[in-house]
Design an enzyme around this catalytic site. Structure first.
Site, short mmCIF file in Angstrom:
data_model
loop_
_atom_site.label_atom_id
_atom_site.label_comp_id
_atom_site.label_asym_id
_atom_site.label_seq_id
_atom_site.Cartn_x
_atom_site.Cartn_y
_atom_site.Cartn_z
N HIS A 95 -85.33 42.25 -46.29
CA HIS A 95 -85.87 41.94 -47.74
C HIS A 95 -86.97 42.82 -47.99
O HIS A 95 -87.94 43.12 -47.06
CB HIS A 95 -86.59 40.40 -47.74
N ASP A 147 -81.52 38.54 -44.86
CA ASP A 147 -82.49 38.18 -45.74
C ASP A 147 -82.30 36.51 -46.04
O ASP A 147 -81.06 36.37 -46.24
CB ASP A 147 -82.40 39.11 -46.93
N SER A 149 -86.73 41.14 -55.87
CA SER A 149 -87.13 39.86 -55.26
C SER A 149 -87.76 38.80 -56.42
O SER A 149 -87.01 38.53 -57.30
CB SER A 149 -88.38 40.01 -54.40
#
Length: 308
Positions: A274, A244, A149
């Site tokens: 995610h 996501d 991320s």
């Protein structure tokens, strides 16, 4: 699978969701491991607690050393929207990544926003990578970067800086569901923008905490897709989540890298959302994704040694 998991998480969080949290309490809540830390550490030779240079001070870090001959070292940057998570939340991930890769893994605690906005995290990670490059001879000399991320964003940014001479020659960049596009929109932000854990509204909130001005969202050190050229960066392995809002950023970045001759491998595990690496203790694809990244790192370090 994603829908079932979301219903399970929602049922556990129903009472908590009614209670407002301060940023400090959110950070405490989200910097927790998903599996007992001592058990995660058992398969490794050692886990060392260190203080590693940042841009302004020594920062906490953990070095994960696997058994056997260690081949290469990885700088790992945790996700959390540049706002939360840390060494504890990603402890098990780094333990498994070190074991799967056969490399030492340095998990690094960069400064968080909004107290420290862009480019503080970049500057910290750049300093940590420079330090690690100086120590890499202990593990065969080669270095890679990795993250999930926001940490995947920082890994990609470090690869750009290294390409331009501000960092070591990298064996690989391993990016798990990275944020890479900033102000540039992608279809997955609408397709998966609601109902899949990370929402487009939450993405906007994270961006507001991290950047100083909207113009930063077009800075390549925030959004690497805006780099004038991606040619010459380290080979990439990108592992997006299927459901996501950032999915198309990972796949699109891989296409952009391939267009300029940079090797880019993409592996997307079905039904994932995610942040699923942090759910590896209950989500089999989380374990599989870590093993896949570890194998790719192992191969990259082996290839690096084979070069003349």
């Amino acid at each position: 699978m994603a829908r079932l998991l979301l219903r399970h998480l929602a049922s556990r969080a129903t009472t908590r969701a009614r209670v407002p949290h301060s940023l400090e309490s959110i950070r405490r809540l989200l910097d927790r491991p998903c599996f007992p830390q001592r058990l995660s550490s058992l398969p490794l030779r050692r886990v060392l607690h260190l203080r590693v240079p940042g841009a302004t001070e020594l920062r906490p870090a953990r070095l994960y050393i696997p058994h056997g001959r260690v081949r290469g070292v990885v700088l790992f940057m945790h996700g959390g929207g540049f706002v939360h998570c840390g060494l504890n939340s990603h402890h098990g991930i780094c333990c498994r990544l070190a074991r799967a890769s056969g490399a030492a893994v340095l998990s690094y605690d960069y400064r968080l926003a909004p107290e420290h906005r862009f480019p503080a995290a970049v500057e910290d990670c750049r300093a940590a990578l420079a330090w690690l490059a100086g120590e890499a001879w202990r593990w065969g000399g080669r270095v890679a970067v990795a993250g999930d991320s926001a940490g995947g964003n920082l890994a990609a940014v470090l690869a750009l800086l290294a390409r331009d001479g501000d960092g070591p020659d990298l064996a690989m960049q391993l990016l798990y569901y990275p944020s890479l596009y900033g102000a540039r929109d992608v279809p997955s932000r609408q397709t998966y923008g609601h109902g899949y854990m990370l929402t487009t509204r939450l993405l906007e909130w994270y961006a507001q905490q991290y950047v100083r001005t909207p113009d930063d969202l077009r800075d390549p050190l925030v959004a690497p897709i805006f780099a004038p050229s991606l040619s010459g960066v380290a080979p990439a392995v990108i592992v997006p989540a299927e459901c996501d809002p950032l999915h198309d950023e990972g796949t699109g970045y891989a296409e952009a890298l391939r267009a300029v001759g940079v090797p880019a491998t993409v592996r997307c595990f079905p039904g994932t959302i995610h942040g699923y690496l942090n759910l590896y203790s209950i989500m089999p694809w989380g374990k599989a994704a870590i093993r896949f990244g570890g194998r790719q790192l192992r191969a990259a370090f082996a290839d690096s040694r084979a070069r003349p």
